[in-house]
Motif scaffolding. Structure first.
Motif, PDB file in Angstrom:
ATOM      1  N   THR A  61      -2.044   4.739   1.113  1.00 32.07           N
ATOM      2  CA  THR A  61      -2.513   5.351   2.444  1.00 32.07           C
ATOM      3  C   THR A  61      -1.420   6.108   3.102  1.00 32.07           C
ATOM      4  OG1 THR A  61      -3.554   3.346   2.847  1.00 32.07           O
ATOM      5  CG2 THR A  61      -3.328   4.453   4.609  1.00 32.07           C
ATOM      6  N   SER A  62      -1.917   7.246   3.672  1.00 33.26           N
ATOM      7  CA  SER A  62      -0.754   8.298   4.462  1.00 33.26           C
ATOM      8  C   SER A  62      -0.895   8.161   5.994  1.00 33.26           C
ATOM      9  CB  SER A  62      -1.083   9.872   3.697  1.00 33.26           C
ATOM     10  OG  SER A  62      -2.196  10.243   4.017  1.00 33.26           O
ATOM     11  N   SER A  63      -1.714   7.291   6.295  1.00 37.89           N
ATOM     12  CA  SER A  63      -1.935   7.566   7.856  1.00 37.89           C
ATOM     13  C   SER A  63      -0.770   6.786   8.464  1.00 37.89           C
ATOM     14  CB  SER A  63      -3.467   7.057   8.222  1.00 37.89           C
ATOM     15  OG  SER A  63      -3.638   5.623   7.695  1.00 37.89           O
ATOM     16  N   PRO A  64      -0.685   7.103   9.631  1.00 34.97           N
ATOM     17  CA  PRO A  64       0.600   6.427  10.471  1.00 34.97           C
ATOM     18  C   PRO A  64      -0.004   4.813  10.590  1.00 34.97           C
ATOM     19  CG  PRO A  64      -0.751   7.927  11.905  1.00 34.97           C
ATOM     20  CD  PRO A  64      -1.142   8.106  10.688  1.00 34.97           C
ATOM     21  N   THR A  65       1.076   3.987  10.977  1.00 32.40           N
ATOM     22  CA  THR A  65       0.754   2.711  11.297  1.00 32.40           C
ATOM     23  C   THR A  65       0.215   2.461  12.510  1.00 32.40           C
ATOM     24  OG1 THR A  65       2.919   2.292  10.134  1.00 32.40           O
ATOM     25  CG2 THR A  65       1.844   0.408  11.593  1.00 32.40           C
ATOM     26  N   TRP A  66      -1.189   2.305  12.460  1.00 34.57           N
ATOM     27  CA  TRP A  66      -2.025   2.422  13.624  1.00 34.57           C
ATOM     28  C   TRP A  66      -1.620   1.271  14.715  1.00 34.57           C
ATOM     29  CZ3 TRP A  66      -5.403  -1.376  15.861  1.00 34.57           C
ATOM     30  CH2 TRP A  66      -5.872  -2.290  14.829  1.00 34.57           C
TER      31      TRP A  66
ATOM     32  N   LYS B 195       0.207  12.537  12.214  1.00 35.14           N
ATOM     33  CA  LYS B 195       1.288  11.682  11.593  1.00 35.14           C
ATOM     34  C   LYS B 195       1.867  11.126  12.939  1.00 35.14           C
ATOM     35  CE  LYS B 195      -0.005  12.446   7.626  1.00 35.14           C
ATOM     36  NZ  LYS B 195      -0.994  11.576   6.961  1.00 35.14           N
TER      37      LYS B 195
ATOM     38  N   SER C 177       4.351   5.415   5.033  1.00 32.51           N
ATOM     39  CA  SER C 177       4.176   5.579   6.497  1.00 32.51           C
ATOM     40  C   SER C 177       3.178   4.197   7.141  1.00 32.51           C
ATOM     41  CB  SER C 177       3.530   6.562   6.709  1.00 32.51           C
ATOM     42  OG  SER C 177       2.205   6.986   6.135  1.00 32.51           O
ATOM     43  N   ASN C 178       2.507   3.396   6.348  1.00 36.11           N
ATOM     44  CA  ASN C 178       1.707   2.446   6.733  1.00 36.11           C
ATOM     45  C   ASN C 178       2.133   1.144   5.911  1.00 36.11           C
ATOM     46  OD1 ASN C 178      -0.551   1.725   8.320  1.00 36.11           O
ATOM     47  ND2 ASN C 178      -2.006   1.828   6.827  1.00 36.11           N
TER      48      ASN C 178
ATOM     49  N   TYR D 185      10.346   5.194  11.120  1.00 25.23           N
ATOM     50  CA  TYR D 185      10.075   5.958   9.844  1.00 25.23           C
ATOM     51  C   TYR D 185      11.564   6.355   9.120  1.00 25.23           C
ATOM     52  CZ  TYR D 185       4.954   6.456  10.941  1.00 25.23           C
ATOM     53  OH  TYR D 185       3.651   6.021  11.037  1.00 25.23           O
TER      54      TYR D 185
ATOM     55  N   ASP E 116       0.834  -1.234  -0.034  1.00 18.93           N
ATOM     56  CA  ASP E 116       0.028  -0.030   0.018  1.00 18.93           C
ATOM     57  C   ASP E 116       0.985   1.112  -0.222  1.00 18.93           C
ATOM     58  OD1 ASP E 116      -1.988   1.782   0.338  1.00 18.93           O
ATOM     59  OD2 ASP E 116      -2.661   1.187   2.195  1.00 18.93           O
TER      60      ASP E 116
END
Length: 446
Positions: free
Chosen positions: A85-90, A286, A420-421, A346, A82
């Protein structure tokens, strides 16, 4: 196994399997005592353990009830790559730590939760925010700091409120932050774009725009631009500041990735600003998680009163629980420890991305900064839509850059990449497949 642990395990099994659903009442303490042949105090110890884990709650003289029977989601292994997706690794975020802060915040700030909020944000959070900002070389007075509901709220308020220069037009880099582009287009605000590339912007063009248009402010991401991943050098930042002062233009600096800066000598525009032209915005989306909905805005004195007036008519205040929890997260040192850990993670992904681009796609222009997001510029002959479709079929997800542009602005054929994810070991594999797809003649216009 102790008896209360046995009772606890039996009850938690009934909750997790759905035998006891959300809202269901548990058997009485007397019935549980008889069922498990133990004292009431043993049953109460088991119930207290469930209550501390927020699985049940007590109503005086009524009994105990299930809060929720659903199990926490555990991320499953997947075979896709992926880049979209720009969200952080939750699932990497230490939720238990932050949960302590939420629970403590509720205990500590009980009275504040029943008020409508504060004009600028929770005062104790502003104190901690000032300390945090100083680690980014942002030195300011507490009176200049506002707590906002994310950077998006700051941008919205700044876009509609009047400025001392009495201008109305916003200048934005192209491409730029897609949600702000959506906002400007939705509300049909007067806006002009200026081309941004990995090589920066044309400073002569910037001066021409400043001198011939009623520019209210210039919205920019000097550090790790979204979506390009590039940064301005010191000479460019100095020139932008000089032009802003010369033509009475404010600068809105979105420093959303300040936490991931590896070069200690690279400062923000705000740090170099001696004329109070820069409005500094900081996000926690982020470094922590987007759902926190907390951002920081540092304003020049001339804008404070108007910004406060417009903010108070928008939402009174940002979430008090989130503010209080974040204050404790910062004050306890948890944020600093997590920041160091996630920044290193990161950094490794950014290094891998840069290495993979140089290895598999050396012929394409890209950003040279080590950032978790980057891009490649493709030839005009590439059918970007078909390329993305083909890679999607291979479970390699990419996103179009269309929303990052204003309507009518010339769009480069850009493939944006975000890691980032993504697991680090998948990055090189994904870039290699992109390079292979670019050799396929079917992905080019005939």
């Amino acid at each position: 196994m102790l008896k209360y642990d046995f009772i606890y395990n039996q009850l938690i099994q009934q909750i997790q399997t759905g035998t006891l659903l959300a809202g269901a009442k548990l058997p009485s303490i007397r019935n549980l005592s008889q069922q498990f042949s133990c004292s009431k105090s043993t049953v109460l110890t088991a119930l207290k353990k469930l209550e501390n884990q927020h699985l049940i709650y007590a109503i005086p003289k009524s009994g105990y009830f299930v809060v929720d029977h659903q199990l926490p989601h555990v991320p499953s292994a997947n075979d896709f790559i992926d880049f979209a997706t720009s969200s952080p690794t939750w699932h990497a975020f230490p939720y238990k730590d932050f949960q302590h802060c939420i629970n403590k915040a509720i205990d500590t700030y009980q009275a504040d939760l029943f008020r409508y909020g504060t004009p600028k944000g929770l005062p104790s959070l502003i104190v901690e925010a000032k300390k945090l900002l100083e680690t980014y070389q942002i030195f300011t007075h507490e009176d200049n700091i506002f707590i906002t509901s994310g950077v998006q709220q700051s941008l919205s308020l700044l876009s509609i409120m009047p400025f001392p220069n009495q201008r109305t037009t916003v200048l934005v880099e192209q491409p730029s932050y897609h949600l702000y582009m959506d906002y400007l287009k939705t509300y049909r605000l007067p806006v002009i774009g200026i081309k941004r590339t990995a090589q920066g912007i044309d400073l002569d063009e910037l001066e021409q725009i400043f001198s011939t248009n009623t520019i209210k402010f210039f919205y920019t991401m000097p550090r790790f631009h979204n979506p390009l991943g590039c940064s301005y050098n010191k000479k460019e930042k100095d020139s932008i500041l000089k032009l802003a002062v010369k033509y009475d233009v404010y600068i809105v600096e979105d420093d959303y990735l300040a936490d991931f800066e590896q070069n200690s000598k690279r400062d923000s525009l705000f740090t170099e600003d001696l004329e109070e032209r820069v409005i500094y915005l900081k996000s926690f989306s982020k470094i922590m998680f987007p759902g926190l909905r907390i951002g920081l805005a540092v304003l020049p004195p001339a804008l404070i009163s108007t910004f406060q007036q417009y903010k108070n008519t928008t939402d009174i205040d940002s979430s008090m629980i989130s503010q209080a929890a974040l204050e404790l997260y910062l004050k306890s040192g948890m944020f600093n420890r997590y920041q160091l850990t996630v920044a290193e993670d990161y950094k490794q992904r950014a290094n891998t991305l840069q290495h993979s681009l140089n290895k598999h796609l050396p012929m394409y222009k890209t950003a040279t900064d080590n950032c978790m997001q980057s891009h490649i510029i493709l030839p005009k002959q590439v059918n970007l839509k078909l390329l993305i479709q083909q890679l999607t079929q291979q479970h390699i997800f990419l996103d179009s850059i269309e929303r990052n542009y204003l309507d009518g602005f010339y769009r480069e054929r850009i493939l944006k990449l975000n890691v980032s994810n993504m697991e680090e070991q998948k990055i090189d594999m994904g870039i290699k497949e992109i390079a292979l797809a670019l050799t396929n003649s079917n992905n080019y216009f005939s």
